[in-house]
Design a protein around this motif. Structure first.
Motif, PDB file in Angstrom:
ATOM      1  N   GLY A 186      -3.903   7.107  -3.170  1.00  0.00           N
ATOM      2  CA  GLY A 186      -3.267   5.847  -2.824  1.00  0.00           C
ATOM      3  C   GLY A 186      -3.206   4.903  -3.995  1.00  0.00           C
ATOM      4  O   GLY A 186      -3.964   5.034  -4.965  1.00  0.00           O
ATOM      5  N   THR A 187      -2.303   3.925  -3.921  1.00  0.00           N
ATOM      6  CA  THR A 187      -2.174   2.902  -4.959  1.00  0.00           C
ATOM      7  C   THR A 187      -1.485   1.685  -4.370  1.00  0.00           C
ATOM      8  O   THR A 187      -1.135   1.664  -3.169  1.00  0.00           O
ATOM      9  N   LEU A 188      -1.270   0.658  -5.186  1.00  0.00           N
ATOM     10  CA  LEU A 188      -0.529  -0.540  -4.804  1.00  0.00           C
ATOM     11  C   LEU A 188       0.711  -0.658  -5.680  1.00  0.00           C
ATOM     12  O   LEU A 188       0.701  -0.260  -6.850  1.00  0.00           O
TER      13      LEU A 188
ATOM     14  N   VAL B 206       0.557   5.323   0.004  1.00  0.00           N
ATOM     15  CA  VAL B 206      -0.418   6.388   0.237  1.00  0.00           C
ATOM     16  C   VAL B 206       0.292   7.737   0.255  1.00  0.00           C
ATOM     17  O   VAL B 206       1.321   7.907   0.930  1.00  0.00           O
TER      18      VAL B 206
ATOM     19  N   ASN C  90       0.846  -1.194   0.000  1.00  0.00           N
ATOM     20  CA  ASN C  90       0.000   0.000   0.000  1.00  0.00           C
ATOM     21  C   ASN C  90       0.882   1.245   0.000  1.00  0.00           C
ATOM     22  O   ASN C  90       1.737   1.408   0.880  1.00  0.00           O
TER      23      ASN C  90
ATOM     24  N   THR D 223       3.092   0.634   3.378  1.00  0.00           N
ATOM     25  CA  THR D 223       2.833  -0.459   4.311  1.00  0.00           C
ATOM     26  C   THR D 223       2.599  -1.750   3.544  1.00  0.00           C
ATOM     27  O   THR D 223       2.137  -1.742   2.399  1.00  0.00           O
ATOM     28  N   SER D 224       2.927  -2.872   4.193  1.00  0.00           N
ATOM     29  CA  SER D 224       2.666  -4.185   3.626  1.00  0.00           C
ATOM     30  C   SER D 224       2.618  -5.195   4.766  1.00  0.00           C
ATOM     31  O   SER D 224       3.333  -5.038   5.777  1.00  0.00           O
TER      32      SER D 224
END
Length: 796
Positions: A56-58, A45, A43, A79-80
């Protein structure tokens, strides 16, 4: 030539500048772990300095991500699951590499999700075989029906992007026995031994400029620790009497890894029996010829592969592989031929019987590769050697009977043919990243090919024909390919030059020797853009070379009372061009792909058919021009955790014409494969499928009528880790579900018109049992580069 090259490089620079301008409008970066491995689906952001959410994106599978640029200071939070969060200041457009560190332990959880089976890259589409639950009980050819751009008809014949002119690679290496015998070999390989299937529809400069419209790269499983010997044993039996078995083994001792497989298949009467009849109207004379024939081909097919690697240290890897495919088939054939006048009176007729006849074939290839990794990350040097040989032996003894007004003065003849092919290739490849976004690949290659053909025909009237033909080719090639990767953009541009020297000899002095010098430039361009996590676009241009093989060049004349055929040693190479545009949509439960392509070829190698005294003659000429357009669509929809639908469809328009002959052949073609899968109680999986087959035009004279096929499959796995798999498949490619199906081809152009119909076994029931044993965590390692020679057509 210099102005043309300058124009190409200017276009390339403009393309790269556009990519840089677009990239400059986004915030980009890459997420990796402490071992510098990409972290997918992290993630990312974008926050204001007061922690207000902006966007936000991946991260993608390679760890890269992209956000829209925002003026002013901001924060980036990454974050992951299983990693400590990272927050960094973002005051530029490229934040570089972000390292996530481990340290968060999680309670056990269960996640149910739809795994993405199809991945789109700039030059290829990848199908995740291990993510397909059917892989545990299927063969590779059955999985191929689900792969975008690939169609498999009811007889197991494969087409890629609407073309039969494709090559098959195994772990990045060209495999001539897989290519020449793809139907038989891929039917015997269990799918659970394969990790991915790559469909390379736009082979770039590093894949040579040679021959194939596309490449199927079969990548074996590599998710794996080695514990003793690991393998898969498989057997199958069908109601038509066709049966086969295979054994795949892998083992590892320290730094040495060894893997191999062997498969055998029996050809039965029911599985190979055919009956056919033909009728032709000869335009000049008005006479009509009628032919009927029947026969079968009984024998055995064998395939063997062996691969080994030795990792001397972290930077040096030595690997080798070799394998072969062979068959020994007895040919049983009976035929009757009659020629009728306009008023339906018999001009001549006779029966012929083929006895004591066989065809024996053996194909062997071996690779030796050495790879050295330099101190620079991503830089590799590879030295390779390839040996490839093909040996074909044919014997046919014809005896005529029931002769009426026989048009020739002989009543029997025998045919003996020997074709040998040997190829030696030496290659050097260098891959080097120039920076984070730029990579350069360069290489050089030398090939020596030795084709020889000995043909002998003896007739009982004392006539003998003998041709001893040798054809040598020397090819020197150099290539360079540049790749650009940044965020959502991926581009490549390549150019190679190939010089060929051809030297032909007639050892028996039947014709004068000759030699040729050829030089070819082969460009390739490609660009892809990932609009977001769901949408991808790509555009490619590709040029290729088709060089004629020994069966096209062999001048030996083969003569029967109604047919005469021979090759043409004066053939030149063909140079087709292709442009394609594709779009892929990836959603949690839906994957869709649409591809548009256009093909142009002004120097094609085609058949030349004509009549002389009501005898059909066949040879080859550079007389073919092609204009083609193709639309491929692929749809996979996961309706529920237990139900899914899949559609693989191709619509193609092809126009073949020749100004010299004044002929034109054009048609629309449509093929599809549709499948519905349902998980039943008791861990049983049900699959219902149907499809439409239609051959594409490959000459100026003929076209084939379409057929439909139907399949019902039940499968289940047993034992711990589902090691034992059982699969029962019912199949029919006859519209009325009869035991035998009828197929039809029409001749519409040239000196004669007509129709050919033939009947083969069309209904079958097959039981397949597969058992996996051992525990594996390593595979035979492969070098990054190896040799690929894929330019020959009509090699055997």
């Amino acid at each position: 030539m210099k102005a043309n090259n300058l124009f190409k490089w200017v276009c390339l620079l403009c393309l790269l500048n556009v990519a840089e301008i677009i990239r400059a409008q986004n915030i980009t970066g890459k997420v990796v772990d402490e071992q510098q491995s990409p972290v997918a689906f992290a993630n990312v952001v974008l926050l204001k300095t007061d922690s207000t959410f902006v966007e936000g994106t991946l991260s993608w599978e390679d760890g890269t991500f992209q956000l829209k640029e925002r003026k002013g200071d901001c924060l980036l939070k990454v974050t992951s699951v299983g990693y400590q969060p990272q927050i960094i200041e973002c005051d530029g457009r490229d934040v570089g590499t972000i390292i996530l560190r481990g340290g968060i332990e999680l309670d056990a959880i269960t996640v149910t999700a739809q795994k993405k089976l199809v991945k789109n890259e700039v030059d290829r589409t990848t199908y995740d075989v291990q993510g397909d639950t059917d892989a545990k009980s299927s063969s590779v050819i059955e999985i191929l029906r689900k792969v975008p751009f690939v169609t498999v008809d009811g007889q197991g014949n494969i087409k890629v992007n609407g073309s039969s002119n494709f090559k098959v690679y195994r772990n990045g290496r060209p495999s001539r026995n897989y290519t020449n015998n793809s139907k038989d070999v891929l039917s015997s390989i269990p799918a659970d031994m394969v990790k991915n299937i790559e469909v390379i529809t736009e082979p770039g400069a590093k894949y040579d400029g040679e021959s194939a419209d596309a490449i199927l790269n079969i990548i074996t499983n590599d998710k794996l620790s080695m514990d003793g010997v690991v393998g898969t044993a498989q057997g199958a039996y069908s109601a038509s009497g066709q049966h086969y078995g295979s054994l795949f083994l892998t083992t590892q001792v320290r730094k040495f890894t060894l893997g191999g497989n062997y498969s055998v298949q029996r050809l039965s009467h029911d599985g190979t029996y055919h009956y056919g009849d033909e009728e032709y109207l000869y335009k000049t004379s008005g006479n009509v010829q009628r032919i009927s024939d029947k026969g079968d081909n009984l024998g055995w097919l064998h395939n063997m592969e062996l691969e080994a690697s030795y990792e001397m240290n972290a930077r040096n890897l030595f690997s080798l592989s070799f394998g072969g495919y062979s068959y020994d088939v007895d040919i049983n054939y009976n035929k009757t031929t009659s020629l009728f006048s306009r008023n339906n009176t018999v001009i001549y007729s006779y029966a012929e019987n083929l006895h004591d006849s066989y065809q024996r074939f053996f194909d062997f290839n071996g690779h030796i590769d050495y790879q050295h990794l330099t101190g620079r990350e991503g830089e590799a040097l590879t030295f390779s050697y390839l040996l490839s040989t093909t040996n074909t032996r044919q014997r046919a003894d014809w005896v005529y009977s029931d002769m009426e007004n026989m048009p020739v003065d002989y009543s029997a003849f025998d045919s003996r043919k020997k074709n040998n092919f040997a190829e030696h290739t030496f290659q050097f490849d260098w891959e080097r990243p120039l920076s984070e976004h730029h990579q350069l690949s360069m290489g050089t290659k030398y090939i020596f090919r030795d084709n020889s053909s000995l043909s002998q025909f003896g007739y009982d009237n004392g006539t003998k024909n003998h041709t001893d033909f040798a054809h040598y080719t020397h090819i020197a090639a150099v290539y360079g390919e540049y790749r650009f990767t940044s965020g959502a953009w991926n581009a490549r541009a390549g150019m190679r030059y190939e010089y060929s020297y051809i030297d032909a000899h007639y050892k028996d002095g039947s014709n004068p020797d000759f030699a040729k010098h050829l030089g070819d430039w082969i460009p390739s361009l490609g660009i892809s853009y990932k609009v977001n996590d769901r949408n991808t676009l790509k555009l490619n241009y590709l040029s290729r070379i088709y060089r004629p093989g020994i069966s096209y060049l062999n001048p030996a004349v083969e003569e029967t009372p109604d047919e005469i055929s021979n090759g043409n040693p004066s053939l030149k190479s063909a140079h087709p061009h292709n442009i394609s545009l594709s779009y892929m949509l990836t959603l949690p439960k839906l994957t869709a792909n649409v591809s548009l392509s256009s093909t142009l070829n002004n120097t094609g190698i085609g058949e030349y058919n004509y009549l002389m005294d009501d005898v059909r003659h066949t040879t080859y000429e550079n007389n073919l021009k092609l204009r083609g357009y193709t639309i491929n669509t692929y749809l996979r929809w996961r309706i529920s955790p237990t139900t899914s639908l899949m559609l693989n469809n191709s619509v193609q328009y092809r126009k073949l014409y020749s100004h010299q002959l004044g002929l034109e052949n054009e048609r629309w073609h449509w093929t599809f494969y549709a499948q519905a899968e349902q998980q039943l109680p008791g861990k049983i999986k049900l699959s219902l499928a149907t499809g439409r087959n239609e051959s594409t035009l490959d000459n100026l004279y003929d076209y084939s009528k379409p057929t439909y096929f139907y399949m019902l499959t039940l499968s289940r796995s047993f034992l711990k880790e589902e090691r034992l798999s059982v699969r029962l498949m019912g199949y029919c490619d006859s519209g009325n579900f009869s035991r035998y199906g009828q197929y039809c081809a029409h001749t519409i152009n040239g000196d004669y018109t007509g129709e050919r119909r033939w009947i083969t076994h069309s209904r079958n029931l097959t039981l397949r049992v597969s058992y996996r044993f051992g525990s594996l965590k390593a595979r035979v390692k492969k070098t990054n580069k190896t040799i690929e020679n894929e330019d020959l057509i009509g090699r055997r």
